[in-house]
Motif scaffolding. Structure first.
Motif, PDB file in Angstrom:
ATOM      1  N   TYR A 149       0.863  -1.192   0.000  1.00 24.39           N
ATOM      2  CA  TYR A 149       0.000   0.000   0.000  1.00 24.39           C
ATOM      3  C   TYR A 149       0.898   1.240   0.000  1.00 24.39           C
ATOM      4  N   PRO A 150       1.402   1.648  -1.169  1.00 24.82           N
ATOM      5  CA  PRO A 150       2.445   2.675  -1.234  1.00 24.82           C
ATOM      6  C   PRO A 150       2.013   4.087  -0.857  1.00 24.82           C
ATOM      7  N   ALA A 151       0.713   4.284  -0.588  1.00 27.21           N
ATOM      8  CA  ALA A 151       0.265   5.633  -0.219  1.00 27.21           C
ATOM      9  C   ALA A 151      -0.090   5.761   1.262  1.00 27.21           C
ATOM     10  N   ILE A 152       0.004   4.675   2.024  1.00 28.56           N
ATOM     11  CA  ILE A 152      -0.442   4.737   3.418  1.00 28.56           C
ATOM     12  C   ILE A 152       0.461   5.633   4.252  1.00 28.56           C
ATOM     13  N   LYS A 153      -0.141   6.199   5.301  1.00 24.54           N
ATOM     14  CA  LYS A 153       0.598   7.049   6.235  1.00 24.54           C
ATOM     15  C   LYS A 153       0.861   6.334   7.560  1.00 24.54           C
ATOM     16  N   ALA A 154       0.233   5.177   7.743  1.00 24.96           N
ATOM     17  CA  ALA A 154       0.427   4.429   8.990  1.00 24.96           C
ATOM     18  C   ALA A 154      -0.044   2.999   8.796  1.00 24.96           C
ATOM     19  N   CYS A 155       0.462   2.128   9.653  1.00 21.55           N
ATOM     20  CA  CYS A 155      -0.089   0.775   9.740  1.00 21.55           C
ATOM     21  C   CYS A 155      -0.126   0.375  11.202  1.00 21.55           C
ATOM     22  N   LEU A 156      -1.040  -0.531  11.506  1.00 19.90           N
ATOM     23  CA  LEU A 156      -1.031  -1.197  12.805  1.00 19.90           C
ATOM     24  C   LEU A 156      -0.090  -2.383  12.706  1.00 19.90           C
ATOM     25  N   MET A 157       0.483  -2.772  13.808  1.00 22.70           N
ATOM     26  CA  MET A 157       1.351  -3.939  13.869  1.00 22.70           C
ATOM     27  C   MET A 157       0.692  -4.944  14.806  1.00 22.70           C
ATOM     28  N   ALA A 158       0.277  -6.060  14.260  1.00 22.56           N
ATOM     29  CA  ALA A 158      -0.504  -7.029  15.023  1.00 22.56           C
ATOM     30  C   ALA A 158       0.188  -7.385  16.334  1.00 22.56           C
ATOM     31  N   GLU A 159      -0.595  -7.305  17.434  1.00 17.84           N
ATOM     32  CA  GLU A 159      -0.120  -7.636  18.776  1.00 17.84           C
ATOM     33  C   GLU A 159       1.052  -6.747  19.224  1.00 17.84           C
ATOM     34  N   HIS A 160       1.164  -5.547  18.631  1.00 16.17           N
ATOM     35  CA  HIS A 160       2.366  -4.777  18.909  1.00 16.17           C
ATOM     36  C   HIS A 160       2.115  -3.277  19.046  1.00 16.17           C
ATOM     37  N   GLY A 161       1.726  -2.608  17.979  1.00 10.68           N
ATOM     38  CA  GLY A 161       1.600  -1.156  18.080  1.00 10.68           C
ATOM     39  C   GLY A 161       1.277  -0.495  16.765  1.00 10.68           C
ATOM     40  N   VAL A 162       1.885   0.670  16.551  1.00  9.44           N
ATOM     41  CA  VAL A 162       1.596   1.515  15.388  1.00  9.44           C
ATOM     42  C   VAL A 162       2.904   1.975  14.766  1.00  9.44           C
ATOM     43  N   CYS A 163       2.917   2.085  13.457  1.00  6.09           N
ATOM     44  CA  CYS A 163       4.028   2.687  12.746  1.00  6.09           C
ATOM     45  C   CYS A 163       3.464   3.798  11.874  1.00  6.09           C
ATOM     46  N   ALA A 164       3.857   5.041  12.136  1.00  3.67           N
ATOM     47  CA  ALA A 164       3.362   6.201  11.400  1.00  3.67           C
ATOM     48  C   ALA A 164       4.522   6.862  10.667  1.00  3.67           C
ATOM     49  N   VAL A 165       4.234   7.415   9.488  1.00  2.00           N
ATOM     50  CA  VAL A 165       5.289   8.025   8.687  1.00  2.00           C
ATOM     51  C   VAL A 165       4.870   9.413   8.214  1.00  2.00           C
ATOM     52  N   GLY A 166       5.866  10.184   7.765  1.00  2.00           N
ATOM     53  CA  GLY A 166       5.588  11.506   7.238  1.00  2.00           C
ATOM     54  C   GLY A 166       6.816  12.069   6.565  1.00  2.00           C
ATOM     55  N   ASP A 167       6.662  13.223   5.938  1.00  2.00           N
ATOM     56  CA  ASP A 167       7.835  13.837   5.312  1.00  2.00           C
ATOM     57  C   ASP A 167       8.623  14.689   6.302  1.00  2.00           C
ATOM     58  N   SER A 168       8.182  14.710   7.549  1.00  3.51           N
ATOM     59  CA  SER A 168       8.922  15.364   8.630  1.00  3.51           C
ATOM     60  C   SER A 168       8.580  14.664   9.933  1.00  3.51           C
ATOM     61  N   LEU A 169       9.390  14.905  10.957  1.00  6.87           N
ATOM     62  CA  LEU A 169       9.117  14.310  12.264  1.00  6.87           C
ATOM     63  C   LEU A 169       7.775  14.781  12.824  1.00  6.87           C
ATOM     64  N   GLU A 170       7.500  16.059  12.699  1.00  5.91           N
ATOM     65  CA  GLU A 170       6.247  16.601  13.219  1.00  5.91           C
ATOM     66  C   GLU A 170       5.036  15.955  12.529  1.00  5.91           C
ATOM     67  N   LYS A 171       5.123  15.766  11.226  1.00  3.49           N
ATOM     68  CA  LYS A 171       3.998  15.167  10.497  1.00  3.49           C
ATOM     69  C   LYS A 171       3.819  13.690  10.852  1.00  3.49           C
ATOM     70  N   ALA A 172       4.916  12.975  11.027  1.00  6.48           N
ATOM     71  CA  ALA A 172       4.810  11.570  11.440  1.00  6.48           C
ATOM     72  C   ALA A 172       4.185  11.482  12.832  1.00  6.48           C
ATOM     73  N   TYR A 173       4.595  12.386  13.727  1.00  3.06           N
ATOM     74  CA  TYR A 173       3.994  12.429  15.070  1.00  3.06           C
ATOM     75  C   TYR A 173       2.499  12.724  14.986  1.00  3.06           C
ATOM     76  N   ASN A 174       2.113  13.681  14.156  1.00  6.68           N
ATOM     77  CA  ASN A 174       0.699  14.028  14.036  1.00  6.68           C
ATOM     78  C   ASN A 174      -0.115  12.853  13.512  1.00  6.68           C
TER      79      ASN A 174
END
Length: 203
Positions: A149-174
């Protein structure tokens, strides 16, 4: 932005993740791509996001070699590198363990998107298959989701957590905060549907 400023920003965002309650103890990790260099900054292993300093940001090559800094990189550095290789538009990754989003991740369920804001910004939050923390399997599972899914901004990780991305640290945090708040809102909606079926039907 030069490397020292990026190290300071990484520490700042790490503190925000921890203070927002998006992770616990020494869990979670934050990284950022270094401009004009085939390498990333990522926090060292064993330090709480709430206590990260600029000195805790290690420079790691895209081959996984520590170029600069003391200590070992976060054990999840492999999926950070996998995302950067797969997604040239991504300059920052925030991985955390927020409670409501983990609830859906533990059910191996894609994140529901009950609000127009979530649907517009997140669009789709799939799930990466479960694997032990720090393992090559986990890195491959997370990377595969971002490849599929090359356009996603985040995924859940089964039994684990979240991985979020962005073009900057602030955007990934948001994005990470939006994922957790959306998970919380989804839970509330489901609870209301369960306790107020007539009101939902009539609305």
């Amino acid at each position: 932005m030069n490397e020292m400023l990026l190290k300071k920003e990484l520490a700042y965002i790490s503190h925000k993740v921890y203070e927002r309650g998006l992770t616990q103890a020494t869990g979670g990790n934050v990284s950022v791509r270094l401009p004009n260099r085939d390498a990333i900054l990522i926090k060292r292993s064993g330090v709480s996001l709430g206590e990260v300093t600029a000195e805790d940001a290690l420079i790691v090559s895209m081959d996984g070699e520590v170029i600069e800094g003391s200590g070992t990189p976060s054990k999840e550095f492999r999926f950070h590198l996998g995302i950067y290789r797969t997604r040239p538009d991504v300059n920052a990754v925030v991985h955390c363990h927020p409670n409501y989003a983990i609830g859906y991740a533990c059910l191996d369920k894609e994140l529901p998107l009950p609000t127009v804001t979530a649907r517009k910004i997140l669009e789709h939050v799939p799930v990466a298959a479960s694997a032990p923390s720090g393992s090559l399997d986990l890195a491959q599972n997370v990377t595969r989701v971002f490849e599929t899914y090359p356009a996603i901004k985040a995924c859940l990780m089964a039994e684990h957590g979240v991985c979020a991305v962005g073009d900057s640290l602030e955007k990934a945090y948001n994005i990470a905060t939006l994922v957790e708040d959306t998970a919380k809102q989804s839970f509330i909606v489901q609870q209301l549907k369960a306790t107020m079926p007539q009101a939902v039907t009539n609305s």
